[in-house]
Write a protein that holds these residues in place. Structure first.
Motif, PDB file in Angstrom:
ATOM      1  N   VAL A 275       0.930  -1.177   0.034  1.00 15.25           N
ATOM      2  CA  VAL A 275      -0.059  -0.094   0.201  1.00 15.25           C
ATOM      3  C   VAL A 275       0.710   1.151   0.061  1.00 15.25           C
ATOM      4  O   VAL A 275       1.857   1.316   0.581  1.00 15.25           O
ATOM      5  CB  VAL A 275      -0.969   0.007   1.134  1.00 15.25           C
ATOM      6  N   GLY A 276       0.592   2.323  -0.815  1.00 12.38           N
ATOM      7  CA  GLY A 276       1.551   3.568  -0.628  1.00 12.38           C
ATOM      8  C   GLY A 276       1.016   4.646  -0.126  1.00 12.38           C
ATOM      9  O   GLY A 276       0.396   5.414  -0.799  1.00 12.38           O
TER      10      GLY A 276
ATOM     11  N   ALA B  26       1.193   7.445  -6.036  1.00 15.62           N
ATOM     12  CA  ALA B  26       1.004   8.913  -5.603  1.00 15.62           C
ATOM     13  C   ALA B  26       1.102   9.284  -4.281  1.00 15.62           C
ATOM     14  O   ALA B  26       1.229   8.648  -3.373  1.00 15.62           O
ATOM     15  CB  ALA B  26      -0.292   9.071  -6.183  1.00 15.62           C
ATOM     16  N   ALA B  27       1.276  10.395  -4.060  1.00 15.24           N
ATOM     17  CA  ALA B  27       1.900  11.240  -2.702  1.00 15.24           C
ATOM     18  C   ALA B  27       0.471  11.194  -1.895  1.00 15.24           C
ATOM     19  O   ALA B  27      -0.606  11.538  -2.470  1.00 15.24           O
ATOM     20  CB  ALA B  27       2.497  12.641  -2.718  1.00 15.24           C
ATOM     21  N   GLU B  28       0.711  10.914  -0.756  1.00 12.27           N
ATOM     22  CA  GLU B  28      -0.555  10.966  -0.071  1.00 12.27           C
ATOM     23  C   GLU B  28      -0.606  11.880   1.328  1.00 12.27           C
ATOM     24  O   GLU B  28      -1.401  12.375   1.949  1.00 12.27           O
ATOM     25  CB  GLU B  28      -1.118   9.845   0.466  1.00 12.27           C
ATOM     26  N   THR B  29       0.597  12.210   1.649  1.00 11.75           N
ATOM     27  CA  THR B  29       0.870  13.169   2.667  1.00 11.75           C
ATOM     28  C   THR B  29       2.168  14.184   2.484  1.00 11.75           C
ATOM     29  O   THR B  29       3.255  13.673   1.874  1.00 11.75           O
ATOM     30  CB  THR B  29       1.273  12.318   3.984  1.00 11.75           C
ATOM     31  N   VAL B  30       2.094  15.392   2.493  1.00 13.18           N
ATOM     32  CA  VAL B  30       3.260  16.322   2.412  1.00 13.18           C
ATOM     33  C   VAL B  30       3.500  16.971   3.709  1.00 13.18           C
ATOM     34  O   VAL B  30       2.827  17.322   4.396  1.00 13.18           O
ATOM     35  CB  VAL B  30       2.585  17.617   1.469  1.00 13.18           C
ATOM     36  N   LEU B  31       4.799  16.830   3.994  1.00 18.34           N
ATOM     37  CA  LEU B  31       5.626  17.280   5.226  1.00 18.34           C
ATOM     38  C   LEU B  31       6.291  18.680   4.898  1.00 18.34           C
ATOM     39  O   LEU B  31       7.098  18.528   4.238  1.00 18.34           O
ATOM     40  CB  LEU B  31       6.335  16.337   5.745  1.00 18.34           C
ATOM     41  N   VAL B  32       5.980  19.828   5.398  1.00 12.32           N
ATOM     42  CA  VAL B  32       6.458  21.044   4.876  1.00 12.32           C
ATOM     43  C   VAL B  32       7.139  21.809   6.066  1.00 12.32           C
ATOM     44  O   VAL B  32       6.653  21.824   7.252  1.00 12.32           O
ATOM     45  CB  VAL B  32       5.221  21.971   4.503  1.00 12.32           C
ATOM     46  N   HIS B  33       8.479  22.012   5.842  1.00  6.22           N
ATOM     47  CA  HIS B  33       9.208  22.946   6.694  1.00  6.22           C
ATOM     48  C   HIS B  33       8.407  24.304   7.107  1.00  6.22           C
ATOM     49  O   HIS B  33       8.111  24.823   6.316  1.00  6.22           O
ATOM     50  CB  HIS B  33      10.722  23.077   6.360  1.00  6.22           C
ATOM     51  N   GLU B  34       8.478  24.446   8.292  1.00  7.92           N
ATOM     52  CA  GLU B  34       7.646  25.877   8.753  1.00  7.92           C
ATOM     53  C   GLU B  34       8.367  27.101   7.848  1.00  7.92           C
ATOM     54  O   GLU B  34       7.646  27.988   7.822  1.00  7.92           O
ATOM     55  CB  GLU B  34       7.885  25.902  10.415  1.00  7.92           C
TER      56      GLU B  34
ATOM     57  N   GLU C 180      -6.303  11.330  13.403  1.00  2.17           N
ATOM     58  CA  GLU C 180      -4.993  10.330  13.515  1.00  2.17           C
ATOM     59  C   GLU C 180      -5.224   9.217  12.141  1.00  2.17           C
ATOM     60  O   GLU C 180      -4.146   9.016  11.746  1.00  2.17           O
ATOM     61  CB  GLU C 180      -5.362   9.207  14.675  1.00  2.17           C
ATOM     62  N   ALA C 181      -6.445   9.027  11.867  1.00  4.54           N
ATOM     63  CA  ALA C 181      -6.339   7.960  10.487  1.00  4.54           C
ATOM     64  C   ALA C 181      -5.970   8.739   9.248  1.00  4.54           C
ATOM     65  O   ALA C 181      -5.705   7.916   8.436  1.00  4.54           O
ATOM     66  CB  ALA C 181      -8.011   7.661  10.232  1.00  4.54           C
TER      67      ALA C 181
ATOM     68  N   GLU D  90      -3.799   7.297   6.007  1.00  5.91           N
ATOM     69  CA  GLU D  90      -4.650   6.984   4.671  1.00  5.91           C
ATOM     70  C   GLU D  90      -3.968   7.364   3.396  1.00  5.91           C
ATOM     71  O   GLU D  90      -3.213   8.195   2.879  1.00  5.91           O
ATOM     72  CB  GLU D  90      -5.853   8.290   4.823  1.00  5.91           C
ATOM     73  N   GLU D  91      -4.605   6.098   2.425  1.00  8.85           N
ATOM     74  CA  GLU D  91      -4.042   6.202   1.173  1.00  8.85           C
ATOM     75  C   GLU D  91      -5.331   6.632   0.432  1.00  8.85           C
ATOM     76  O   GLU D  91      -6.279   6.067   0.144  1.00  8.85           O
ATOM     77  CB  GLU D  91      -3.690   4.625   0.780  1.00  8.85           C
ATOM     78  N   TYR D  92      -5.448   7.970   0.220  1.00  8.04           N
ATOM     79  CA  TYR D  92      -6.576   8.540  -0.341  1.00  8.04           C
ATOM     80  C   TYR D  92      -7.004   7.969  -1.635  1.00  8.04           C
ATOM     81  O   TYR D  92      -8.374   7.843  -2.083  1.00  8.04           O
ATOM     82  CB  TYR D  92      -6.357  10.103  -0.210  1.00  8.04           C
ATOM     83  N   LEU D  93      -5.999   7.885  -2.573  1.00  8.54           N
ATOM     84  CA  LEU D  93      -6.291   7.610  -3.826  1.00  8.54           C
ATOM     85  C   LEU D  93      -7.115   8.373  -4.595  1.00  8.54           C
ATOM     86  O   LEU D  93      -7.932   7.944  -5.654  1.00  8.54           O
ATOM     87  CB  LEU D  93      -6.765   6.050  -3.949  1.00  8.54           C
ATOM     88  N   ARG D  94      -7.283   9.654  -4.112  1.00  9.11           N
ATOM     89  CA  ARG D  94      -7.882  10.764  -5.009  1.00  9.11           C
ATOM     90  C   ARG D  94      -7.307  12.014  -4.760  1.00  9.11           C
ATOM     91  O   ARG D  94      -6.325  12.175  -4.224  1.00  9.11           O
ATOM     92  CB  ARG D  94      -9.507  10.675  -4.366  1.00  9.11           C
ATOM     93  N   LEU D  95      -7.931  12.960  -5.139  1.00  8.74           N
ATOM     94  CA  LEU D  95      -7.347  14.251  -5.186  1.00  8.74           C
ATOM     95  C   LEU D  95      -7.631  14.802  -3.518  1.00  8.74           C
ATOM     96  O   LEU D  95      -8.348  15.974  -3.337  1.00  8.74           O
ATOM     97  CB  LEU D  95      -7.831  15.564  -6.093  1.00  8.74           C
ATOM     98  N   ALA D  96      -6.803  14.048  -2.660  1.00  5.89           N
ATOM     99  CA  ALA D  96      -7.022  14.575  -1.332  1.00  5.89           C
ATOM    100  C   ALA D  96      -5.359  14.473  -0.936  1.00  5.89           C
ATOM    101  O   ALA D  96      -4.783  13.595  -1.103  1.00  5.89           O
ATOM    102  CB  ALA D  96      -7.931  13.954  -0.565  1.00  5.89           C
ATOM    103  N   ILE D  97      -5.012  15.211   0.079  1.00  5.74           N
ATOM    104  CA  ILE D  97      -3.576  15.087   0.852  1.00  5.74           C
ATOM    105  C   ILE D  97      -3.692  15.488   2.257  1.00  5.74           C
ATOM    106  O   ILE D  97      -4.485  16.249   2.656  1.00  5.74           O
ATOM    107  CB  ILE D  97      -2.753  15.749  -0.088  1.00  5.74           C
ATOM    108  N   ALA D  98      -2.864  14.511   3.222  1.00  5.20           N
ATOM    109  CA  ALA D  98      -2.638  15.268   4.359  1.00  5.20           C
ATOM    110  C   ALA D  98      -1.440  16.057   4.453  1.00  5.20           C
ATOM    111  O   ALA D  98      -0.547  15.850   3.697  1.00  5.20           O
ATOM    112  CB  ALA D  98      -2.452  13.906   5.527  1.00  5.20           C
TER     113      ALA D  98
END
Length: 420
Positions: free
Chosen positions: A230-231, A263-271, A310-311, A315-323
């Motif tokens: 799972v990605g 596909a990317a599901e989470t983006v971590l951004v430096h403050e 928390e979920a 989450e592997e959204y598999l759609r146009l959504a991102i954490a």
């Protein structure tokens, strides 16, 4: 049309596959390639039969209320049938790994030793929804000298049966015995469970689908499993990330094909990067209609963002959504990936080589990227052809599994009467 027997037991099919694998191991690369090309041609000739069967699956899907994404994965067309026929033609052009001598040496006593690639034997393929997997997996298995037992999801049962019936018809014209391709027509869960424990007939199981399917196989099988992943893929945008690269990579990784595992599901951004470039990030999310689920600092920055539960981090959204999570440094990003990552594909976007070194050394995943999209975790994209799945484990195979991953090794010794 050859009819698939539905009264045959799973064990009987596995035994037949084992017999087919023995015959298949004697064939030349030329014979296997000719068979793949024949299957491709016959699939196209029987496109109408396949599409009629597919209509039954689509009707059932509508009745059961399948969402648009699942219906799209189920749907076949003239173009899609041609695509997976062309996929077989491409596999026929790939190098055959079987018989390759990986290394060779001679002992002091004159005994010659070769390490040779050989087929795994019988592959059990357990998968969901996508009828194209029936063709793709079969082509890769046969090219690498393996028989295959296919267990597709009930949602595509009519399509899969029609496809395998056509492939059997084609195999009757080739040197490959049709017994080498088995399809379990039963939709009963017990049929799948039987595959889990047939170590004497099945050499490896490959699950391909959602997290629940993969974990069911991994947790219950006594047959060795090549775990496809799972990605939940992450992008870390560092303080020293180039803004143009960061935005371009993020958009590609999230929107190019949001329903695939790389596909990317989470983006971590430096403050600090966010402080300087929040307007660009906000506009990118808006332009591509990306739904954002974030932490407190994300909610304070991104208009319309929703609170991440928390979920959402797993989450592997598999759609146009991102954490999205705002972090203070690379260490915090690595820690988050360690907790929520699925060891598939992770990327760091930065111009700081020290950050790159730390990220590459400490992040545990099959594929790591610096200043590039996670969408390249794919056999075709990486230049070695088709793949049967993305392995997220560490033993035997890791990352995109092409033809070599469907082989093992055998030591072949040749002497002149040597004894020990």
């Amino acid at each position: 049309m050859v009819q698939i027997k539905e009264d045959i037991s799973v064990k009987q099919q596995a035994v037949l596959a084992k017999k087919g694998a023995k015959q298949l191991s004697l064939l030349t690369t030329e014979q296997k390639n000719k068979a793949l090309l024949t299957i491709a041609d016959v699939l196209e000739e029987h496109t109408d039969d396949i599409l009629k069967a597919n209509e039954k699956d689509l009707e059932n899907g509508k009745e059961k209320g399948f969402d648009d994404a699942l219906m799209d994965r189920l749907a076949l067309s003239v173009e899609r049938v041609k695509d997976f026929a062309d996929g077989l033609r491409q596999v026929s052009k790939l190098d055959d790994p079987t018989g390759d001598i990986l290394t060779e040496w001679t002992l002091e006593n004159g005994l010659n030793v070769k390490q040779v690639r050989v087929p795994l034997g019988v592959i059990g393929m357990i998968y969901e929804a996508r009828p194209n997997v029936t063709v793709d997996a079969t082509g890769l298995a046969l090219k690498s000298g393996n028989a295959i037992v296919l267990k597709g999801g009930s949602s595509a049962i009519h399509s899969n049966k029609a496809i395998v019936e056509v492939m059997h018809k084609a195999l009757d014209k080739t040197e490959i015995p049709k017994e080498a391709v088995q399809f379990i027509a039963s939709t009963n869960r017990e049929a799948t469970q039987q595959l889990f424990t047939m170590k004497e007939h099945i050499d490896v199981l490959i699950p391909r689908g959602g997290a629940s399917l993969i974990q069911a196989v991994v947790n219950n099988a006594t047959v060795p499993v090549l775990e496809t992943g799972v990605g939940n893929c992450h992008l870390y945008i560092d303080e020293h990330a180039d803004v143009e690269k960061a935005i371009s990579i993020l958009i590609n990784a999230k929107t190019d094909r949001p329903a695939v595992c790389n596909a990317a599901e989470t983006v971590l951004v430096h403050e600090k990067w966010l402080e300087q470039n929040s307007d660009r990030l906000i506009q990118a999310f808006k332009d591509f209609n990306i739904e954002v689920f974030g932490d407190e600092r994300t909610l304070a920055t991104i208009p319309g963002a929703k609170e991440a539960k928390e979920a959402d981090w797993a989450e592997e959204y598999l759609r146009l959504a991102i954490a999205m999570k705002v972090v203070s440094n690379v260490d915090e990003a690595i820690e988050h990936i360690e907790v929520y990552g699925t060891k598939h594909s992770e990327a760091v976007i930065t111009e700081d080589e020290n950050v790159v070194k730390k990220f590459m050394a400490l992040v545990d995943a099959a594929a790591l990227y610096h200043n590039a999209s996670t969408r390249f975790t794919d056999g075709g994209a990486l230049g070695f052809g088709a793949e049967i799945g993305i392995s997220t484990q560490k033993l035997h195979a890791r990352g995109p599994m092409g033809l070599p991953a469907l082989t093992t090794i055998k030591y072949v010794m040749s002497g002149n009467g040597q004894v020990r």
